[in-house]
Every structure is written in C-alpha cells, then in structure tokens.
Design a protein around this motif. Structure first.
Motif, PDB file in Angstrom:
ATOM      1  N   GLU A 146      59.062  29.415 -12.950  1.00  0.00           N
ATOM      2  CA  GLU A 146      59.278  30.315 -11.402  1.00  0.00           C
ATOM      3  C   GLU A 146      57.864  30.166 -10.933  1.00  0.00           C
ATOM      4  N   HIS A 147      56.691  29.625 -11.851  1.00  0.00           N
ATOM      5  CA  HIS A 147      55.687  29.137 -11.177  1.00  0.00           C
ATOM      6  C   HIS A 147      55.393  27.886 -10.374  1.00  0.00           C
ATOM      7  N   THR A 148      56.373  27.094 -10.489  1.00  0.00           N
ATOM      8  CA  THR A 148      56.725  25.868 -10.340  1.00  0.00           C
ATOM      9  C   THR A 148      56.990  26.053  -8.960  1.00  0.00           C
ATOM     10  N   GLN A 149      58.092  26.884  -8.879  1.00  0.00           N
ATOM     11  CA  GLN A 149      58.612  27.582  -7.589  1.00  0.00           C
ATOM     12  C   GLN A 149      57.709  28.396  -6.460  1.00  0.00           C
ATOM     13  N   ARG A 150      56.878  29.501  -6.928  1.00  0.00           N
ATOM     14  CA  ARG A 150      56.061  29.688  -6.701  1.00  0.00           C
ATOM     15  C   ARG A 150      54.748  28.863  -5.836  1.00  0.00           C
ATOM     16  N   HIS A 151      54.627  27.943  -6.554  1.00  0.00           N
ATOM     17  CA  HIS A 151      53.862  27.350  -6.108  1.00  0.00           C
ATOM     18  C   HIS A 151      54.254  25.907  -4.888  1.00  0.00           C
ATOM     19  N   VAL A 152      55.185  26.170  -4.575  1.00  0.00           N
ATOM     20  CA  VAL A 152      56.719  25.276  -3.381  1.00  0.00           C
ATOM     21  C   VAL A 152      56.198  26.297  -2.004  1.00  0.00           C
ATOM     22  N   GLY A 153      57.000  27.746  -2.727  1.00  0.00           N
ATOM     23  CA  GLY A 153      56.203  27.675  -1.311  1.00  0.00           C
ATOM     24  C   GLY A 153      54.496  28.504  -0.850  1.00  0.00           C
ATOM     25  N   GLN A 154      54.005  28.100  -1.557  1.00  0.00           N
ATOM     26  CA  GLN A 154      52.465  28.034  -0.522  1.00  0.00           C
ATOM     27  C   GLN A 154      51.943  27.115  -0.325  1.00  0.00           C
TER      28      GLN A 154
END
Length: 164
Positions: A146-154
C-alpha cells in the motif's frame, strides 16, 4: 497488456499474499516507465516544495526494506537507519537508473520473502518502529504494498511536473 493483478497468480506466492505481489509488480512496471522519462538533472527538484523524485525512488526501496524486516520480526539495523536519514538528500552520484535498479532489487527481495512466508504465520504479531507499535506479518506486508503504491502515485505527479 492487462494490469498485473489480471495476469493470474504469481508463481510460488501463497494465495493470501497474491494481492501484495501484484501491487509490488505493478509498482515496478509503473516506476520503470516513469523513470524512462525522468531527466537526471531533475532528480532532486522539489516543485512547490514537494518531495523530489529522488526522494520517492529512495523511499520506495527503503520502505520495502524496512517493512520486510519488520515482517520477519527483526529490528532495523544501523545501516537501515542511515539509509532512512539519507532519503531525499541530493546526491549527484545517484541517477534515476541506479535508484530504479535499487527499487527493482527490493521488489525481487519482497517476492522471495512472500514466497517463503508460511500462511500460518500471517496473524503473528510484529512490532513496528522504535515504539514497537502493534502489527502482524500480513499487516506489515500489506502496508509495504500500500505504501509503495502511494509513493508511486506521488512520483508520477512529481515526474510529470519536473519533466514539463
């Protein structure tokens, strides 16, 4: 090609951890495409004071490393704390390609750990951070994805802004 989660199971990964594997593999594909268009000269730019692409790339690898460590029930090492402190500090010796390679290596390590995770251990308690906050094996692994996906978006937004 369909998104990773629509391509079927990831070989060797327990059924309950398939969504974690799918999210991490999708992140790698997305980051690989983003980094291809990132000018090295823009790696440490902070548009509007936001975090740089370099930070996000370092953090993607770093948070995976830390969450995998917690999932194994291990404390963070001095080297991991040093890497955490270095996240986002401009470093001209780093390139988008080298940061992508480090992230890709962490994805490989995560997949290996997922494959080695006994589903019977998923509910086992795992302390997280210096305060030893309560989580579980599955909690740390899901948070890693989940955290990985959040930073991919950023990262996506940052790369688009700095690339013009």
């Amino acid at each position: 090609m369909p998104e990773v989660w629509l391509r079927g199971p990831v070989d060797g990964v327990p059924a309950l951890l398939q969504p974690v594997a799918h999210a991490l593999l999708q992140a790698r594909e997305d980051v690989t495409a983003l980094v291809a268009g990132l000018p090295a000269a823009r790696l440490w730019d902070r548009p509007g004071g936001a975090a740089s692409a370099g930070f996000h790339l370092q953090h993607l690898a770093g948070v995976l490393d830390r969450m995998l460590t917690y999932a194994r029930g291990e404390p963070l090492s001095d080297a991991q704390f040093a890497a955490l402190r270095a996240e986002g500090v401009p470093d001209d010796t780093l390139s988008p390609a080298s940061l992508l390679a480090a992230f890709s290596d962490r994805i490989d390590a995560a997949l290996a750990q997922l494959r080695a995770t006994d589903p019977a251990t998923l509910a086992e308690a795992r302390p997280v951070g210096r305060k030893a906050l309560p989580s579980t094996v599955i909690g740390t692994l899901v948070h890693a994805a989940e955290h990985t996906q959040r930073h991919v978006g950023q990262l996506l937004v940052t790369v688009r802004v700095v690339s013009g």
